[in-house]
Write an enzyme that holds these catalytic residues in place. Sequence first.
Site: not given
Length: 391
Positions: A190, A192-194
Amino acid sequence: MTAEVSALTVPFFTQSATFSGLWPITRRHIVEVIQNGKYSHGRKVLELERALAAYTGAAHVVGVNSGTDALVLLLRACGLRPGDEVVVPAFSFIASASSVVLAGGEPVFADIEPDGYGLDPASVAAVAGPRARFVMPVHLFHHLADLTGLAEVARGLDLTVVEDSAEAIGMRHNGAHAGLLGAGGVLSFFPTKTLGALGDAGAVITNDPVIAETVGALRHHGRFGRTIDNFPGISTGTGAVGVNSKMDDVQAAVLLAKLDRLEADIRRRAVLARRYADGLAGVPGVRKLPSVLPRRASVRGVFYVYVVEVDRRDELAAHLAGRGIGTETYYPTPLHLQPCFARLGHRPGDFPHAEAASRRTLALPLYPDLPLGDVDRVCAAIRSFYLGERA
């Protein structure tokens, strides 16, 4: 919003600067997708799977279209049967429990440890009944769950460990990547993930070839090959019908471009986290700052988000929003009190640590594009809320 506030806005998340710098290599990967002429489940997805296997050390990586689908297909591939119970934390994103239902199982909630937000092994032992077959630790925010303690409980109760490692790319335990300490785990990409895509994408990671083969078939309508009519059923004998959960090659292209700088991004996130820790140390009302638990020196954490526990959480979030600072609340209602699980009969007070976290946790902006000066602005605004200082 005034022009002055607009100019000072600190978004909760943005990756515009990242993509500006990465556009040349991203474009090269996307052009290759176009030239290959296959835009889903194609060469670029296979290239990403191999690159992720090299990064994580997994024997097998299977790309799918979301972290949620990765959990559903992993549970099915591990042999979850209708009605099987899966112990999950009461404090997590809804997908940790809804994936169990979507796979045909029944979630059983347990409390979390108050420090690391992972499943409490003692609570797992207390709630697991005769129908429990799986335990699903969730690695939240910046820290792995207590995999040593959970593995011990799982052995004693004959439970299979399936990791919700959706937030945990880069996290390791004694050198082993998150998701590879049980039957398998998942990754979410997704945005916003790292390691984030430009839309939804996910993966299953495992060292078990049968699980990998089964997930690979389930994601593609039960097909083992890439032909139109090859539906031989699942080799594990379940005869399960598959779904359409193939990863888009454009998302794989974006992730390949970003994977090369993942470790640099992780280091940058750690720098930002230290800046927050320095800026918020000793502030009344800030109850807890994230840290690596001393008893888990063998754990490598990664700051996916920077979550603090605070008094008057919602008032603070409104105060920060009024100063153009974005935040997120993880998670305002614990899973056992969600309306969709009301049939399980839980009441407030059943899982006190999960409920306390739901009342107090607030995520502050944290992403590689974030300037240190913006971290200082966030800290100053928080001090102004609790101490009356002018921010």
